[in-house]
Design a protein around this motif. Structure first.
Motif, short mmCIF file in Angstrom:
data_model
loop_
_atom_site.label_atom_id
_atom_site.label_comp_id
_atom_site.label_asym_id
_atom_site.label_seq_id
_atom_site.Cartn_x
_atom_site.Cartn_y
_atom_site.Cartn_z
N TYR A 98 -50.50 63.90 -3.09
CA TYR A 98 -50.00 65.22 -2.75
C TYR A 98 -50.14 66.17 -3.95
O TYR A 98 -50.08 65.73 -5.10
CB TYR A 98 -48.52 65.18 -2.36
N ASN A 99 -50.28 67.44 -3.66
CA ASN A 99 -50.10 68.46 -4.69
C ASN A 99 -48.61 68.61 -4.98
O ASN A 99 -47.78 68.33 -4.10
CB ASN A 99 -50.62 69.82 -4.22
N ALA A 100 -48.30 69.08 -6.17
CA ALA A 100 -46.90 69.36 -6.49
C ALA A 100 -46.81 70.61 -7.34
O ALA A 100 -47.71 70.92 -8.13
CB ALA A 100 -46.27 68.18 -7.22
N VAL A 101 -45.73 71.34 -7.15
CA VAL A 101 -45.44 72.54 -7.94
C VAL A 101 -43.95 72.52 -8.25
O VAL A 101 -43.13 72.31 -7.35
CB VAL A 101 -45.79 73.83 -7.15
N VAL A 102 -43.60 72.71 -9.52
CA VAL A 102 -42.19 72.71 -9.92
C VAL A 102 -41.75 74.14 -10.19
O VAL A 102 -42.36 74.85 -11.00
CB VAL A 102 -41.97 71.85 -11.18
N LEU A 103 -40.70 74.57 -9.49
CA LEU A 103 -40.14 75.91 -9.67
C LEU A 103 -38.92 75.85 -10.57
O LEU A 103 -37.98 75.09 -10.32
CB LEU A 103 -39.73 76.48 -8.31
N ARG A 104 -38.94 76.65 -11.61
CA ARG A 104 -37.75 76.83 -12.46
C ARG A 104 -37.19 78.20 -12.13
O ARG A 104 -37.58 79.21 -12.71
CB ARG A 104 -38.11 76.64 -13.93
N TYR A 105 -36.29 78.18 -11.16
CA TYR A 105 -35.73 79.39 -10.57
C TYR A 105 -34.63 79.97 -11.46
O TYR A 105 -34.18 79.36 -12.42
CB TYR A 105 -35.18 79.08 -9.17
N SER A 106 -34.20 81.17 -11.11
CA SER A 106 -33.17 81.87 -11.89
C SER A 106 -31.83 81.15 -11.82
O SER A 106 -31.44 80.64 -10.77
CB SER A 106 -33.01 83.31 -11.40
#
Length: 279
Positions: A74-82
Motif C-alpha cells: 500500500y501507499n502511505a501518507v502521514v499527516l501531522r495535523y494542527s
C-alpha cells in the motif's frame, strides 16, 4: 520511493480561524513501480493520523505504521495535523485537504481510486472519524473550495480511537481540541452521534484493558455504524495498554509497555479486510 515532506497550507485567515505559525505537514511513503520489470497496478493508499491527545504527535504511530502499510503493498501518507492551541476544525480541514491532494495524484502515485483509507490512532482516530462523518457536508465543501467527492474517504481504520465526548470521553483530548470553544462544541463533536449514511466502512480495534481511552469509544462507534447499516469489522483484544501502535518491538517503549504480541495480528486482519474490499 517517493519519500517527501510537504507543508499543507490552508488560508486559516480567510476561513476565519485563529492559527499559530506552526504549519501542518504530510510525509509520503510511496513505493516505486518499475514498469520495465513490473506490472503497473493501482494500490490502496492509507493516510495516517497519529495520536497524541491533540497535544503532540505520537512518533510511534507515524513512520512505523506507514512502513508496515508499505509491506502490504500500500501507499502511505502521514499527516501531522494542527495541535493545541489551534482549535477545531483545523485538523478536520487539513485531513479533508490532504485526501483531495492524494486524489489529485492518482496517476503519479498509482492510487486505487476506490481505496483511499484514512487511518487514525487515539486522538488521530477522532480526526479521521470527523472527516468520515462530515466529508459529504455542503458547508465543508464550500469553505474549503473542494468538491465533496474529492475529500471522500473510501474506508477508515480506527485504532483505539477517541470517539465520544460523553461518559467515556478522553477529556484531555477534547479540552485540547476545543479550547475556548469547549462549552459550545463539546456535545457536537461526539462522533458516535454523527455517523450517517455517508460514513465509510470501518475497521476498528481496541483493547479491553485500555485505561486511557475506554473500549466503549469503539463499541459506541460500531453500534452507530450498525444502526446506519455501514459495514464494519471490530476486534477487541483482552490485554494491552493504550497506544500500542503495531504492538510489536518496532513501536514498543523503553519500559516494554507497548509490546503486546497477541494484538500485533491487527495489521494482518486489516490487510485481509482491505483485500476483501478491493474485490
Amino acid at each position: 520511493m517517493i519519500h517527501e515532506t510537504h507543508t499543507l497550507r490552508i488560508d486559516y485567515t480567510k476561513l476565519g480561524i485563529a492559527h499559530d505559525d506552526v504549519i501542518p505537514t504530510y510525509t509520503t511513503y510511496i513505493p516505486e513501480i518499475y514498469p520495465e520489470c513490473q506490472r503497473i497496478s493501482e494500490r490502496p493508499t492509507v493516510i495516517i493520523c497519529p495520536g497524541g491527545g491533540y497535544n503532540h504527535h505520537a512518533q510511534r504511530e507515524g513512520e512505523a505504521i506507514a512502513l508496515k502499510m508499505n509491506s502490504y503493498g500500500y501507499n502511505a501518507v502521514v499527516l501531522r495535523y494542527s495541535l493545541a492551541p489551534n482549535e477545531y476544525p483545523c485538523a478536520l480541514y487539513e485531513l479533508a485537504t490532504l485526501v483531495s491532494i492524494v486524489r489529485s495524484h492518482v496517476k503519479e502515485w498509482h492510487v486505487q481510486e476506490n481505496a483511499v483509507i484514512i487511518a487514525g490512532f487515539s486522538a488521530g482516530g477522532h480526526v479521521a472519524a470527523s472527516l468520515g462523518n462530515l466529508w459529504n457536508d455542503k458547508e465543508l465543501s464550500e469553505k474549503l473550495g473542494i468538491a465533496n467527492e474529492l475529500m471522500k474517504p473510501d474506508a477508515m481504520l480506527l485504532s483505539y480511537p477517541v470517539i465520544t465526548s460523553g461518559e467515556f470521553a478522553h477529556k484531555g483530548s477534547f479540552g485540547k481540541l476545543l479550547g475556548t470553544q469547549y462549552d459550545a462544541l463539546v456535545d457536537k463533536v461526539s462522533q458516535e452521534n454523527l455517523v450517517n449514511e455517508h460514513t465509510p466502512k470501518t475497521f476498528l480495534w481496541h483493547t479491553f484493558a485500555d485505561g486511557s481511552v475506554p473500549v466503549e469509544n469503539s463499541l459506541l462507534f460500531a453500534s452507530a455504524l450498525r444502526k446506519n447499516h455501514i459495514p464494519f469489522e471490530l476486534h477487541i483484544f483482552p490485554a494491552g495498554s493504550h497506544g500500542l501502535g503495531l504492538a510489536t518491538k518496532e513501536t514498543d517503549t523503553k519500559d516494554g509497555d507497548k509490546l503486546q504480541p497477541e494484538c500485533a495480528v491487527w495489521t494482518d486482519l486489516f490487510a485481509t479486510w482491505i483485500e476483501n474490499m478491493k474485490n
